[in-house]
Design an enzyme around this catalytic site. Structure first.
Site, PDB file in Angstrom:
ATOM      1  N   LYS A  88       1.048  14.917 -10.763  1.00 37.80           N
ATOM      2  CA  LYS A  88       1.679  14.519 -12.030  1.00 37.80           C
ATOM      3  C   LYS A  88       2.679  15.570 -12.515  1.00 37.80           C
ATOM      4  CE  LYS A  88      -0.551  10.579 -12.442  1.00 37.80           C
ATOM      5  NZ  LYS A  88       0.130   9.282 -12.353  1.00 37.80           N
TER       6      LYS A  88
ATOM      7  N   ASP B 282       0.864  -1.180   0.000  1.00 36.73           N
ATOM      8  CA  ASP B 282       0.000   0.000   0.000  1.00 36.73           C
ATOM      9  C   ASP B 282       0.901   1.230   0.000  1.00 36.73           C
ATOM     10  OD1 ASP B 282      -1.679   2.105   0.415  1.00 36.73           O
ATOM     11  OD2 ASP B 282      -2.723   1.222   2.139  1.00 36.73           O
TER      12      ASP B 282
ATOM     13  N   ASN C  20       4.023   3.043 -12.035  1.00 37.75           N
ATOM     14  CA  ASN C  20       2.721   3.159 -12.713  1.00 37.75           C
ATOM     15  C   ASN C  20       1.564   3.341 -11.733  1.00 37.75           C
ATOM     16  OD1 ASN C  20       0.601   2.581 -14.897  1.00 37.75           O
ATOM     17  ND2 ASN C  20       0.265   0.927 -13.439  1.00 37.75           N
TER      18      ASN C  20
ATOM     19  N   TYR D  11      -4.608  15.808  -8.435  1.00 38.50           N
ATOM     20  CA  TYR D  11      -4.042  14.898  -9.452  1.00 38.50           C
ATOM     21  C   TYR D  11      -3.017  15.631 -10.324  1.00 38.50           C
ATOM     22  CZ  TYR D  11      -4.038  11.331 -13.144  1.00 38.50           C
ATOM     23  OH  TYR D  11      -3.675  10.367 -14.060  1.00 38.50           O
TER      24      TYR D  11
HETATM   25  N1  LIG Z   1      -6.327   5.488 -17.790  1.00 39.00           N
HETATM   26  C1  LIG Z   1      -6.023   6.718 -18.169  1.00 39.00           C
HETATM   27  O1  LIG Z   1      -6.724   7.343 -18.994  1.00 39.00           O
HETATM   28  C2  LIG Z   1      -4.797   7.379 -17.617  1.00 39.00           C
HETATM   29  C3  LIG Z   1      -4.383   8.571 -18.212  1.00 39.00           C
HETATM   30  C4  LIG Z   1      -3.243   9.200 -17.727  1.00 39.00           C
HETATM   31  C5  LIG Z   1      -2.512   8.628 -16.709  1.00 39.00           C
HETATM   32  N2  LIG Z   1      -2.939   7.466 -16.135  1.00 39.00           N
HETATM   33  C6  LIG Z   1      -2.114   6.898 -15.052  1.00 39.00           C
HETATM   34  O2  LIG Z   1      -1.949   5.518 -15.273  1.00 39.00           O
HETATM   35  C7  LIG Z   1      -1.665   4.873 -14.022  1.00 39.00           C
HETATM   36  C8  LIG Z   1      -2.514   3.610 -13.939  1.00 39.00           C
HETATM   37  O3  LIG Z   1      -3.874   3.997 -13.878  1.00 39.00           O
HETATM   38  P1  LIG Z   1      -5.023   3.217 -14.666  1.00 39.00           P
HETATM   39  O4  LIG Z   1      -5.766   4.221 -15.439  1.00 39.00           O
HETATM   40  O5  LIG Z   1      -4.487   2.013 -15.327  1.00 39.00           O
HETATM   41  O6  LIG Z   1      -6.000   2.844 -13.460  1.00 39.00           O
HETATM   42  P2  LIG Z   1      -6.226   1.555 -12.575  1.00 39.00           P
HETATM   43  O7  LIG Z   1      -6.641   0.410 -13.415  1.00 39.00           O
HETATM   44  O8  LIG Z   1      -7.113   2.007 -11.479  1.00 39.00           O
HETATM   45  O9  LIG Z   1      -4.779   1.207 -11.995  1.00 39.00           O
HETATM   46  C9  LIG Z   1      -4.266   1.822 -10.851  1.00 39.00           C
HETATM   47  C10 LIG Z   1      -3.250   0.898 -10.213  1.00 39.00           C
HETATM   48  O10 LIG Z   1      -2.682   1.584  -9.069  1.00 39.00           O
HETATM   49  C11 LIG Z   1      -2.771   0.728  -7.949  1.00 39.00           C
HETATM   50  N3  LIG Z   1      -2.987   1.472  -6.715  1.00 39.00           N
HETATM   51  C12 LIG Z   1      -4.052   2.248  -6.388  1.00 39.00           C
HETATM   52  N4  LIG Z   1      -3.950   2.660  -5.109  1.00 39.00           N
HETATM   53  C13 LIG Z   1      -2.794   2.144  -4.624  1.00 39.00           C
HETATM   54  C14 LIG Z   1      -2.139   2.203  -3.362  1.00 39.00           C
HETATM   55  N5  LIG Z   1      -2.665   2.850  -2.300  1.00 39.00           N
HETATM   56  N6  LIG Z   1      -0.965   1.551  -3.222  1.00 39.00           N
HETATM   57  C15 LIG Z   1      -0.424   0.869  -4.252  1.00 39.00           C
HETATM   58  N7  LIG Z   1      -1.000   0.754  -5.472  1.00 39.00           N
HETATM   59  C16 LIG Z   1      -2.177   1.381  -5.646  1.00 39.00           C
HETATM   60  C17 LIG Z   1      -3.964  -0.169  -8.207  1.00 39.00           C
HETATM   61  O11 LIG Z   1      -3.821  -1.357  -7.449  1.00 39.00           O
HETATM   62  P3  LIG Z   1      -5.086  -2.106  -6.756  1.00 39.00           P
HETATM   63  O12 LIG Z   1      -6.267  -1.907  -7.641  1.00 39.00           O
HETATM   64  O13 LIG Z   1      -4.622  -3.509  -6.647  1.00 39.00           O
HETATM   65  O14 LIG Z   1      -5.282  -1.449  -5.422  1.00 39.00           O
HETATM   66  C18 LIG Z   1      -3.876  -0.398  -9.709  1.00 39.00           C
HETATM   67  O15 LIG Z   1      -3.038  -1.490  -9.996  1.00 39.00           O
HETATM   68  C19 LIG Z   1      -1.964   5.917 -12.942  1.00 39.00           C
HETATM   69  O16 LIG Z   1      -0.751   6.452 -12.458  1.00 39.00           O
HETATM   70  C20 LIG Z   1      -2.767   6.982 -13.678  1.00 39.00           C
HETATM   71  O17 LIG Z   1      -2.607   8.252 -13.117  1.00 39.00           O
HETATM   72  C21 LIG Z   1      -4.073   6.834 -16.566  1.00 39.00           C
END
Ligand SMILES: NC(=O)c1ccc[n+]([C@@H]2O[C@H](COP(=O)([O-])OP(=O)(O)OC[C@H]3O[C@@H](n4cnc5c(N)ncnc54)[C@H](OP(=O)(O)O)[C@@H]3O)[C@@H](O)[C@H]2O)c1
Length: 265
Positions: A167, A69, A96, A163
């Site tokens: 970033k 965590d 990530n 957020y």
């Molecule tokens: N999707 C987009 O459009 C987008 C755009 C720009 C940037 N991003 C970035 O991409 C990255 C991944 O996001 P995603 O969109 O793929 O969303 P996601 O599916 O919600 O993935 C987020 C990941 O972060 C982990 N996480 C969340 N809280 C945590 C904590 N307290 N400790 C450790 N790990 C934690 C989650 O693990 P658990 O679920 O196992 O807790 C999950 O594996 C993020 O940094 C996000 O800001 C995403």
């Protein structure tokens, strides 16, 4: 279909934080196809990380899983050492894991959401990156760090004070680390994704009015796919990016290039 585009990635030991869903899981699949050894990570979603594990194992990857965590700063050193030990060292750290916090500043007047966002999205990558760099230097080996940032690090809108700050901070920190650690053989870059549907957002982004609004705004007229992020990540690790450090690679279908101007027919 197994696609190898970067054969030099075979055998690289890569830790992808937050690989239980979304972009992290997409990165894991593409990197497994390149022959990387993967350390996966999850916090709450054990089922998700087991799915990622199954996908990459079926692609022939050697794979281990760690839990942590990232809101718990004091535990990060221990999580890092578990990941580092999984394959007796790491070549690549991908920061990530992150949370997308949507709250107006007025709704978060205690700063609880702001502080949690900074802890997970910025302080954890700081701690893990420094532990990784130190371990690489001690082992007299090169290393690659990739931060999954966001276009919100460059341009943003309402609801994203926490957020966007996390970033933009991540991108600024990345540049300093690139400067400090370049002479030690450690490259540090950010990936800045645009809008990429993941389990968390797929349903709402698929809603026809929402999808039409977004795709009209994006010059390439489609959402990103987690594979797009996986390929950009593979490139950043590869020898093709050997002279690239301190950069933000924006992969957003042109979204922020067109700015906030209304779409013209
Ligand atoms: N999707 C987009 O459009 C987008 C755009 C720009 C940037 N991003 C970035 O991409 C990255 C991944 O996001 P995603 O969109 O793929 O969303 P996601 O599916 O919600 O993935 C987020 C990941 O972060 C982990 N996480 C969340 N809280 C945590 C904590 N307290 N400790 C450790 N790990 C934690 C989650 O693990 P658990 O679920 O196992 O807790 C999950 O594996 C993020 O940094 C996000 O800001 C995403």
């Amino acid at each position: 279909m197994n696609q190898t585009r970067y054969p030099e990635l075979a055998g690289k030991r890569v830790w992808i934080t937050g690989s239980s869903s979304g972009i992290g899981a997409g990165m894991a699949k593409i990197l497994a196809q390149q022959g990387c050894k993967l350390v996966l990570h999850y916090c709450r979603n054990e089922t998700g990380v087991q799915q990622t594990l199954q996908t990459v194992a079926e692609l022939g990857a050697e794979v281990e899983v760690v839990w942590g965590d990232f809101a718990d700063y004091a535990s990060l050193e221990n999580v890092f050492h578990q990941a580092w030990s999984a394959f007796d060292g790491l070549d690549v750290l991908i920061n990530n894991a992150g949370i997308v916090t949507k709250s107006t500043a007025l709704n978060d007047n205690t700063g609880a959401a702001f502080n949690r966002t900074i802890a997970i999205n910025l302080q954890a990558p700081y701690r893990l990156s420094t532990a990784f760099a130190k371990a690489c230097i001690d082992a007299k080996q090169p290393g690659v760090i990739i931060n999954n940032s966001s276009i919100h690090g460059q341009q943003t809108c309402e609801w994203f004070s926490a957020y966007a700050a996390s970033k933009a901070g991540l991108d600024a920190m990345m540049k300093v680390m690139a400067v400090e650690w370049g002479p030690k053989g450690i490259r540090v870059n950010s990936l800045a994704p645009g809008v990429v549907p993941v389990e968390r957002t797929a349903k709402i982004l698929a809603e026809p009015k929402m999808a039409a609004t977004w795709t009209k705004t994006m010059p390439l007229q489609r959402f990103g796919h987690v594979d797009d992020m996986g390929w950009a990540t593979a490139f950043l690790i590869s020898d093709s990016a050997a002279w690239m450090t301190g950069s933000v690679l924006t992969v957003d279908g042109g979204l922020i290039a067109r700015g906030g101007y209304p779409a013209r027919e």
